[in-house]
Design a protein around this motif. Structure first.
Motif, PDB file in Angstrom:
ATOM      1  N   ASN A  51       1.352  -0.958  -0.387  1.00 50.98           N
ATOM      2  CA  ASN A  51       0.019   0.001  -0.166  1.00 50.98           C
ATOM      3  C   ASN A  51       0.351   1.395   0.209  1.00 50.98           C
ATOM      4  O   ASN A  51       0.058   2.119   0.601  1.00 50.98           O
ATOM      5  N   THR A  52       2.136   1.354  -0.266  1.00 48.83           N
ATOM      6  CA  THR A  52       3.019   2.250  -0.725  1.00 48.83           C
ATOM      7  C   THR A  52       2.383   2.895  -1.611  1.00 48.83           C
ATOM      8  O   THR A  52       1.803   2.638  -2.576  1.00 48.83           O
ATOM      9  N   PRO A  53       2.184   4.490  -1.686  1.00 49.55           N
ATOM     10  CA  PRO A  53       1.845   5.730  -3.177  1.00 49.55           C
ATOM     11  C   PRO A  53       3.296   5.024  -4.348  1.00 49.55           C
ATOM     12  O   PRO A  53       3.958   4.637  -4.026  1.00 49.55           O
ATOM     13  N   LEU A  54       2.209   4.519  -5.730  1.00 49.80           N
ATOM     14  CA  LEU A  54       2.960   4.371  -6.731  1.00 49.80           C
ATOM     15  C   LEU A  54       3.393   5.552  -7.728  1.00 49.80           C
ATOM     16  O   LEU A  54       3.197   5.583  -8.877  1.00 49.80           O
ATOM     17  N   THR A  55       3.105   6.955  -6.923  1.00 46.92           N
ATOM     18  CA  THR A  55       3.311   7.825  -7.548  1.00 46.92           C
ATOM     19  C   THR A  55       4.542   8.655  -7.046  1.00 46.92           C
ATOM     20  O   THR A  55       4.884   8.508  -5.951  1.00 46.92           O
ATOM     21  N   THR A  56       4.815   9.498  -7.980  1.00 45.84           N
ATOM     22  CA  THR A  56       6.208  10.767  -7.992  1.00 45.84           C
ATOM     23  C   THR A  56       5.231  12.167  -6.950  1.00 45.84           C
ATOM     24  O   THR A  56       6.557  12.902  -7.309  1.00 45.84           O
ATOM     25  N   ASP A  57       4.410  12.412  -6.880  1.00 43.85           N
ATOM     26  CA  ASP A  57       3.665  12.693  -6.029  1.00 43.85           C
ATOM     27  C   ASP A  57       3.950  13.065  -4.891  1.00 43.85           C
ATOM     28  O   ASP A  57       3.560  12.991  -3.536  1.00 43.85           O
ATOM     29  N   HIS A  58       4.553  14.420  -4.307  1.00 49.44           N
ATOM     30  CA  HIS A  58       5.101  14.385  -3.211  1.00 49.44           C
ATOM     31  C   HIS A  58       3.600  14.691  -2.260  1.00 49.44           C
ATOM     32  O   HIS A  58       4.299  14.205  -1.053  1.00 49.44           O
ATOM     33  N   ASN A  59       2.423  15.270  -2.599  1.00 49.74           N
ATOM     34  CA  ASN A  59       1.291  15.100  -1.189  1.00 49.74           C
ATOM     35  C   ASN A  59       1.258  14.131  -1.358  1.00 49.74           C
ATOM     36  O   ASN A  59       0.790  13.657  -0.142  1.00 49.74           O
ATOM     37  N   ALA A  60       1.185  13.190  -2.066  1.00 49.75           N
ATOM     38  CA  ALA A  60       0.456  11.574  -1.411  1.00 49.75           C
ATOM     39  C   ALA A  60       1.532  10.687  -0.579  1.00 49.75           C
ATOM     40  O   ALA A  60       1.269  10.083   0.453  1.00 49.75           O
ATOM     41  N   TRP A  61       3.373  11.107  -0.795  1.00 48.21           N
ATOM     42  CA  TRP A  61       4.071  10.677   0.665  1.00 48.21           C
ATOM     43  C   TRP A  61       3.885  11.706   1.092  1.00 48.21           C
ATOM     44  O   TRP A  61       4.338  11.107   2.583  1.00 48.21           O
ATOM     45  N   GLU A  62       3.930  12.546   1.513  1.00 51.97           N
ATOM     46  CA  GLU A  62       3.488  13.495   2.771  1.00 51.97           C
ATOM     47  C   GLU A  62       2.802  12.905   3.743  1.00 51.97           C
ATOM     48  O   GLU A  62       2.582  12.304   4.198  1.00 51.97           O
ATOM     49  N   LYS A  63       1.831  12.878   3.110  1.00 51.30           N
ATOM     50  CA  LYS A  63       0.395  11.673   3.336  1.00 51.30           C
ATOM     51  C   LYS A  63       0.668  10.884   3.700  1.00 51.30           C
ATOM     52  O   LYS A  63      -0.121   9.854   5.188  1.00 51.30           O
ATOM     53  N   TYR A  64       1.231   9.535   3.220  1.00 48.35           N
ATOM     54  CA  TYR A  64       1.247   8.292   3.706  1.00 48.35           C
ATOM     55  C   TYR A  64       2.454   8.441   4.751  1.00 48.35           C
ATOM     56  O   TYR A  64       1.737   7.600   5.780  1.00 48.35           O
ATOM     57  N   LEU A  65       3.835   9.322   4.543  1.00 47.76           N
ATOM     58  CA  LEU A  65       4.796   9.027   5.805  1.00 47.76           C
ATOM     59  C   LEU A  65       3.939  10.138   6.717  1.00 47.76           C
ATOM     60  O   LEU A  65       4.161   8.903   8.104  1.00 47.76           O
ATOM     61  N   ARG A  66       2.550  10.547   7.289  1.00 47.01           N
ATOM     62  CA  ARG A  66       2.396  11.441   8.112  1.00 47.01           C
ATOM     63  C   ARG A  66       1.679   9.845   8.974  1.00 47.01           C
ATOM     64  O   ARG A  66       1.244  10.226   9.752  1.00 47.01           O
ATOM     65  N   GLU A  67       0.565   9.731   8.427  1.00 45.88           N
ATOM     66  CA  GLU A  67      -0.387   8.624   8.264  1.00 45.88           C
ATOM     67  C   GLU A  67       0.356   6.755   8.611  1.00 45.88           C
ATOM     68  O   GLU A  67       0.197   6.757  10.099  1.00 45.88           O
ATOM     69  N   LYS A  68       1.342   7.102   8.892  1.00 40.71           N
ATOM     70  CA  LYS A  68       2.366   6.053   9.210  1.00 40.71           C
ATOM     71  C   LYS A  68       2.785   6.472   9.955  1.00 40.71           C
ATOM     72  O   LYS A  68       4.484   5.419  10.724  1.00 40.71           O
ATOM     73  N   ASN A  69       3.437   8.246  10.595  1.00 46.92           N
ATOM     74  CA  ASN A  69       4.426   8.292  11.369  1.00 46.92           C
ATOM     75  C   ASN A  69       6.188   8.337  10.835  1.00 46.92           C
ATOM     76  O   ASN A  69       6.581   7.584  12.253  1.00 46.92           O
ATOM     77  N   ASP A  70       6.047   8.250   9.921  1.00 43.77           N
ATOM     78  CA  ASP A  70       7.588   7.670   9.296  1.00 43.77           C
ATOM     79  C   ASP A  70       8.666   9.135   9.073  1.00 43.77           C
ATOM     80  O   ASP A  70       9.088   8.460   7.740  1.00 43.77           O
TER      81      ASP A  70
END
Length: 198
Positions: A51-70
């Protein structure tokens, strides 16, 4: 004076034992028994997550990292979960070649995403798709040689076709290790203090 000697001896022993932990330990070649029981799971969690983002979109990755507290590592590389078997195969003779120390390099390149962020803030500064040969530390856990660490390949190195395959059967019977400079320095300090005090 006796209490001071005991205190210094106790601190020296703690320092020595602390440096015998994982930070002072690494196998000198791939596919030797690991001293870390959960290193493969930790590797998978860090680099081959579902379930990691498969995109290079910064916003998607920032949201993902925040949700995972990573947000604690400034550079993170994520491989596609469908590549898990190929990633594990880097630690075998069919999928990888010996590189250096306990590292193996994949025989074929992988495509993955490298995310750079500000430590602690999850502010993503770049997301880059890369295609490179993987360099992985490989150790034996549960009688299988598996990846336990992702080493960056900034130079874009490729495997040496003349190098031995990773995971050859004549290696990996024992667990040898090399000591770090910190461990060696601690040992020398201990010996020096024991000569002075006792």
């Amino acid at each position: 004076m006796k209490n001071l000697k005991l205190l210094i001896l106790s601190l020296s022993i703690c320092l020595l034992l602390g440096n015998l932990g994982v930070s002072g330990y690494s196998n000198v070649e791939p596919c030797q028994r690991s001293r870390c029981n959960n290193c493969h799971e930790k590797f998978l969690y860090r680099h081959v997550r579902p379930n990691t983002p498969l995109t290079t979109d910064h916003n998607a990755w920032e949201k993902y990292l925040r949700e995972k507290n990573d947000c604690s590592r400034p550079t993170q590389s994520f491989l596609h979960p469908k590549d898990r078997e190929r990633v594990d195969a880097v630690c075998s003779s069919s999928g990888g070649k010996r590189y250096q120390g306990n590292l193996c390099i994949s025989q074929s390149p992988f495509t993955f995403l490298t995310v750079r962020s500000e430590t602690g803030t999850c502010g993503v500064s770049s997301v880059r798709e890369e295609t490179k040969h993987l360099i992985l530390a490989c150790e034996v856990l549960e009688n299988r040689c598996v990846p336990v660490h992702f080493e960056g390949n900034r130079e874009g190195n490729k495997p040496d076709n003349n190098a031995a395959g990773c995971g050859s059967t004549e290696k990996g019977k024992g667990s040898s290790f090399q000591v770090s400079g910190m461990w060696l320095a601690s040992s020398l300090i201990l010996m020096f203090l024991s000569q002075l005090l006792f």
